[in-house]
Design a protein around this motif. Structure first.
Motif: not given
Length: 412
Positions: A296-297, A319-320, A338-347, A349-350
């Motif tokens: 999540n971090e 909050e990932m 910049e840092i581009i990061a995303g998460h694959r579980s609901s809800p 976010g990218l």
């Protein structure tokens, strides 16, 4: 009438508010606008994405793969027509482009037969030979010739790197866990392996050396010449944090050191999961990570005044949900990555994280902006200039959302 003290107090409040507004305006002005283009909405189980000029026309194309059900495809720039590379594999997990047969076009390595629950089988590594010509008919490019390289269970990341400084790239294969490792501890080191391309890569045996067998749950792999000695170095995100692995350095065949300590916690919720390296114009290099494993971090590592390892750890995001992809890129060409990061579980976010330093207040911080909210369960990311306008675009592949999305940078 206000007293002098009250008037000064109100003035200070107004000045502070104006400063916040001006800083916010500057921050907003520095965030590029992106146009969102959905390239594919039938990509269930999407996992990985890479950049390669597949057809040699001078424009970077997009190569993407899905694990279950398996897909291995490329999208032609700029019409984004989808072409199948191979339908002969299952459990596709990673790809790496390189001209393996030295004929002038880009071939592709594919790691497949991936199963985290089966650490004694699978892990196939092949290279697929670019056919060299393509028809407007998408079916014409199916099933490129496939050639065997090796098999290491749970092969999970493949990259090309010149680790010995001879001017020729070696193939790096990073399994996620060691042979025989089982959940939840996964307490067997993965066989981080380098291969040399034989004179005849179609029929010859690839030279092979195990660089390290101590990394447990090694999820992220980065390549760069860390110390500018002419050799590529490896950055690994694992249960042990972020490790720097260098060959023929510090008087050792393999020198392994800890750049970042990772998230403390019980297995499997510990360590680091992704790794990226960036540069700040006035503040030098930083390492970014998602922590813990699938965590999540978003975390930043930077050196203290002595430069000693490990570097200082700073959490900039908590909050990932199932954080799974991270890259660094200078999106507005201001000299700061910049840092581009995303998460694959609901809800889902990218996000883009940008370093902002208010010199008057001396309060450096990483400011988050949302690139996509809820539209893509990000499993893989890549940044590249797909329209040759001098600004980096972003491509994301979604797993549970079954899509491939191009975010076109409109900074110009």
């Amino acid at each position: 009438m206000l007293s002098h003290t009250a008037a000064m107090s109100r003035l200070r409040v107004l000045v502070a508010a104006l400063s916040i507004l001006l800083l916010g305006a500057c921050q907003a002005a520095n965030v590029p606008r992106f146009d969102r283009h959905v390239l594919d909405e039938s990509f269930a189980g999407g996992y990985g994405v890479e950049i390669a000029d597949v057809d040699g026309d001078g424009l970077d194309d997009i190569v993407s793969l899905a694990t279950t059900p398996a897909q291995f495809v490329w999208y032609h720039n700029p019409d984004w027509q989808k072409y199948v590379i191979s339908s002969e594999s299952t459990g596709n997990i990673a790809t790496a482009p390189h001209d393996i047969d030295r004929d002038g076009d880009v071939d592709l390595v594919l790691a497949s037969a991936f199963n985290l629950s089966a650490s004694t089988e699978g892990g196939l590594v092949h290279w697929l030979e670019n056919p060299g010509s393509f028809s407007s008919n998408a079916a014409a490019s199916q099933n490129w010739p496939r050639h065997f390289i090796d098999q290491i269970p749970t092969s999970h990341r493949v990259r090309w790197a010149d680790v010995n400084g001879d001017g020729t790239k070696e193939l790096i294969n990073l399994p996620i866990i060691g042979i025989g490792a089982v959940a939840p501890d996964y307490a067997v080191g993965a066989q981080l392996t380098a291969y040399t391309v034989p004179a005849d890569p179609r029929t010859g045996t690839w030279g092979k050396v195990v660089i390290s067998d101590t990394l447990e749950v090694a999820h992220g792999l980065g390549i760069m010449d860390w110390d500018a000695d002419g050799q590529d170095d490896l950055l690994i995100a694992s249960f042990g944090g972020v490790q720097l692995i260098q060959l023929a350095s510090q008087g050792r065949f393999v020198d392994q050191s800890t750049l970042g300590v990772g998230k403390e916690g019980l297995r499997p919720e510990r360590g680091s999961s992704e790794v990226g390296v960036g540069t700040l114009r006035d503040h030098g290099r930083f390492v970014a990570s998602i922590e813990p494993w699938h965590g999540n971090e978003v975390v930043i590592y930077r050196p203290d005044a002595t430069g000693a390892l490990p570097w200082l750890r700073q959490v900039i995001e908590t909050e990932m949900v199932g954080g799974h992809a991270l890259v660094t890129a200078d999106l507005n060409n201001d000299g700061n990555d910049e840092i581009i990061a995303g998460h694959r579980s609901s809800p889902f976010g990218l996000y883009i994280y940008r370093y902002v330093h208010d010199n008057e207040q001396d309060t450096p911080q990483w400011v988050r902006s949302t690139l996509d909210a809820g539209g893509i369960g990000v499993a893989g990311l890549v940044a590249g200039d797909f329209n040759n306008d001098g600004f980096k675009d972003i491509v994301a592949v979604g797993s549970s959302t079954a899509n491939v999305v191009l975010f076109e940078n409109r900074a110009r």
